[in-house]
Write a protein that holds these residues in place. Structure first.
Motif, PDB file in Angstrom:
ATOM      1  N   VAL A 335     -19.343   8.642  50.079  1.00  0.00           N
ATOM      2  CA  VAL A 335     -19.847   9.910  49.552  1.00  0.00           C
ATOM      3  C   VAL A 335     -20.389  10.713  50.729  1.00  0.00           C
ATOM      4  O   VAL A 335     -21.428  10.365  51.320  1.00  0.00           O
ATOM      5  N   PHE A 336     -19.658  11.785  51.092  1.00  0.00           N
ATOM      6  CA  PHE A 336     -20.002  12.579  52.265  1.00  0.00           C
ATOM      7  C   PHE A 336     -20.065  11.657  53.486  1.00  0.00           C
ATOM      8  O   PHE A 336     -19.063  11.066  53.855  1.00  0.00           O
ATOM      9  N   ASP A 337     -21.238  11.509  54.103  1.00  0.00           N
ATOM     10  CA  ASP A 337     -21.324  10.674  55.308  1.00  0.00           C
ATOM     11  C   ASP A 337     -21.992   9.330  55.028  1.00  0.00           C
ATOM     12  O   ASP A 337     -22.525   8.692  55.937  1.00  0.00           O
ATOM     13  N   ILE A 368     -16.214   4.494  58.877  1.00  0.00           N
ATOM     14  CA  ILE A 368     -16.521   5.303  60.064  1.00  0.00           C
ATOM     15  C   ILE A 368     -15.375   6.264  60.358  1.00  0.00           C
ATOM     16  O   ILE A 368     -15.593   7.448  60.681  1.00  0.00           O
ATOM     17  N   ALA A 369     -14.140   5.767  60.207  1.00  0.00           N
ATOM     18  CA  ALA A 369     -12.973   6.622  60.451  1.00  0.00           C
ATOM     19  C   ALA A 369     -12.910   7.793  59.475  1.00  0.00           C
ATOM     20  O   ALA A 369     -12.361   8.851  59.790  1.00  0.00           O
ATOM     21  N   GLU A 370     -13.489   7.596  58.276  1.00  0.00           N
ATOM     22  CA  GLU A 370     -13.492   8.668  57.274  1.00  0.00           C
ATOM     23  C   GLU A 370     -14.739   9.542  57.355  1.00  0.00           C
ATOM     24  O   GLU A 370     -14.964  10.388  56.482  1.00  0.00           O
ATOM     25  N   GLY A 371     -15.583   9.316  58.351  1.00  0.00           N
ATOM     26  CA  GLY A 371     -16.718  10.194  58.567  1.00  0.00           C
ATOM     27  C   GLY A 371     -18.067   9.643  58.155  1.00  0.00           C
ATOM     28  O   GLY A 371     -19.084  10.355  58.245  1.00  0.00           O
ATOM     29  N   ALA A 375     -25.042   3.651  55.826  1.00  0.00           N
ATOM     30  CA  ALA A 375     -24.592   2.798  54.712  1.00  0.00           C
ATOM     31  C   ALA A 375     -25.793   2.299  53.933  1.00  0.00           C
ATOM     32  O   ALA A 375     -26.890   2.126  54.492  1.00  0.00           O
ATOM     33  N   THR A 376     -25.571   2.031  52.641  1.00  0.00           N
ATOM     34  CA  THR A 376     -26.646   1.539  51.785  1.00  0.00           C
ATOM     35  C   THR A 376     -26.091   0.579  50.745  1.00  0.00           C
ATOM     36  O   THR A 376     -24.883   0.589  50.434  1.00  0.00           O
ATOM     37  N   THR A 419     -27.575   4.120  61.259  1.00  0.00           N
ATOM     38  CA  THR A 419     -26.634   4.442  62.345  1.00  0.00           C
ATOM     39  C   THR A 419     -25.438   3.514  62.224  1.00  0.00           C
ATOM     40  O   THR A 419     -25.321   2.516  62.939  1.00  0.00           O
ATOM     41  N   LEU A 420     -24.547   3.843  61.316  1.00  0.00           N
ATOM     42  CA  LEU A 420     -23.466   2.929  60.941  1.00  0.00           C
ATOM     43  C   LEU A 420     -22.591   2.558  62.124  1.00  0.00           C
ATOM     44  O   LEU A 420     -22.066   1.446  62.187  1.00  0.00           O
TER      45      LEU A 420
END
Length: 428
Positions: A335-337, A368-371, A375-376, A419-420
């Motif tokens: 979802v978004f970033d 990460i590749a999708e932006g 993460a949660t 900071t994924l």
């Protein structure tokens, strides 16, 4: 299953069954006549999450339904005694019915009472009949099995005012909701078809899709009220507490645990794991099966498929051995970033071999590749293995969701990685 303890003294018998917390008492003076000796029956039911209690005394049924804030074990003893006291009775004046087999045996043995077995799905059918005294119907009783399955049976009630038991059309069985619906679709249609119980509500979309002719009755039924009436009809079935035997429709948890332990000893070491993003029906069916083995409340293949087809945020990843066996999955959203890890499970036979870390490696890299930049996820407070995994990847506890998990009720810990790109996955 319900069990009843009975003791005869001067022509008077008493009985007990299952357990609850009380919120209201529904008094129903029954006009039916039961061809039995004067009997006093306490019915305590713990099959449903709320539970219920009922007292059959002098031809009248007094009944109450519980709440779900506390588990049965913490509220049963006090509430049972309070209910009895409120109706002028004590345990000494009863014979006993059902609290789950072990509980009723524990109550019945010290006071020398006998026990009468009452199957829970039959008690539910009788409870429905008591709530609909004018309605003839075929009634499907459905209890949520808590493993993405249901316990179901079907009964015919042609004469609602009859003092006899409902006729069994389909004996109790356990199946996935889809399998159950297919089996029950063959029922005759000359009477109205009703589906009742917590499984009717939870899997409403499946019943409406596969049994559109049925009416879903999602009102809360007092199973103890149904059990107490059935017990009153069948006091001659009373047996000694130690003679009561459970009737398993599904393999008990202890037996499943032994089977898994045996399988663990035979599980081969993993030398090659292949992780991929997937949406194939075959993958989803296997994921649903792994969920049922891993969680109390699994989503089911249909729910996963719907989410994949109707949202653009859902992802599902699977891990397979070189032989093609599915041994883990991860369901997530982007979802978004943000990467939201919603569900992850590893087959018990291959745990502690790095499978989850390899799976998350693929999930995180794709995110990460999708932006995605953070993460949660939520995890049970007591799940030490999962917490160690995620905290080892750099996740940190940032909040608590009170009573987030059910069966057993437990707080959920909210973990974040802010900071994924810094997650130390298997490839780093």
């Amino acid at each position: 299953m319900a069990g009843v303890a009975v003791d005869w003294d001067g022509g008077t018998g008493d009985v007990v069954t299952g357990g609850t917390v009380l919120t209201r008492v529904a008094k129903a003076g029954s006009k039916r006549e039961y061809n039995i000796a004067a009997v006093v029956i306490l019915a305590l039911e713990t099959v449903t999450r709320a539970g219920s209690v009922a007292l059959f005394d002098g031809g009248r049924v007094e009944a109450a339904i519980g709440q779900t804030r506390e588990p049965h074990g913490t509220r049963l003893p006090v509430e049972m005694l309070a209910f009895l006291t409120g109706h002028g009775r004590t345990l000494a004046s009863l014979d006993l019915l059902r609290i789950g087999l072990a509980s009723v045996q524990g109550i019945a043995m010290p006071v020398g009472k006998q026990v009468i077995p009452v199957p829970s799905l039959e008690a539910m059918a009788e409870a429905w009949r008591l709530a609909h005294p004018q309605d003839a119907a075929r009634v499907i009783t459905c209890l949520d099995g808590a493993r993405a399955d249901v316990f179901v049976a079907a009964f015919e009630i042609r004469e609602p005012q009859s003092a006899g038991d409902a006729r069994v059309l389909v004996p109790p069985f356990v199946a996935t909701p889809d399998e159950a619906a297919r089996t029950l679709a063959a029922l005759p249609r000359d009477l109205p078809l009703v589906i009742t119980g917590d499984g009717a509500l939870r899997y409403q979309h499946i019943w409406e899709r596969d049994l559109p002719q049925a009416t879903l009755d999602t009102a809360t039924l007092n199973l103890a009220g149904g059990a107490v009436v059935i017990a009153a009809r069948h006091t001659s079935l009373a047996v000694a507490p130690h003679a009561l035997r459970p009737l398993y429709v599904r393999r008990p948890d202890a037996e499943l645990a032994r089977a898994r332990a045996h399988a663990d000893r035979r599980a081969p070491a993993l030398t090659d794991i292949r992780v991929s993003r997937s949406s194939s029906p075959d993958d989803l069916a296997e994921v649903a099966a792994l969920q049922r083995r891993s969680f109390t409340h699994g989503w089911g293949a249909e729910a996963i498929q719907w989410e994949l087809e109707n949202t653009n945020v859902a992802r599902i990843y699977v891990a397979r051995t070189a032989a093609g066996d599915l041994v883990a999955y991860c369901a997530c959203w982007i979802v978004f970033d943000e990467l939201h890890i919603n569900s992850l499970a590893v087959d018990e036979r291959v745990r502690r071999q790095g499978v989850a870390r390899r799976l998350l490696d693929k999930v995180v890299r794709d995110a990460i590749a999708e932006g995605a930049r953070m993460a949660t996820l939520e995890v049970r407070q007591s799940n030490a293995a999962a917490r160690a995994l995620y905290e080892g990847l750099g996740f940190r506890i940032e909040g608590v969701r009170r009573n987030y998990y059910q069966d057993p009720r437990e707080d959920g810990l909210i973990l974040w990685h802010r900071t994924l790109t810094g997650v130390q996955t298997a490839g780093q």
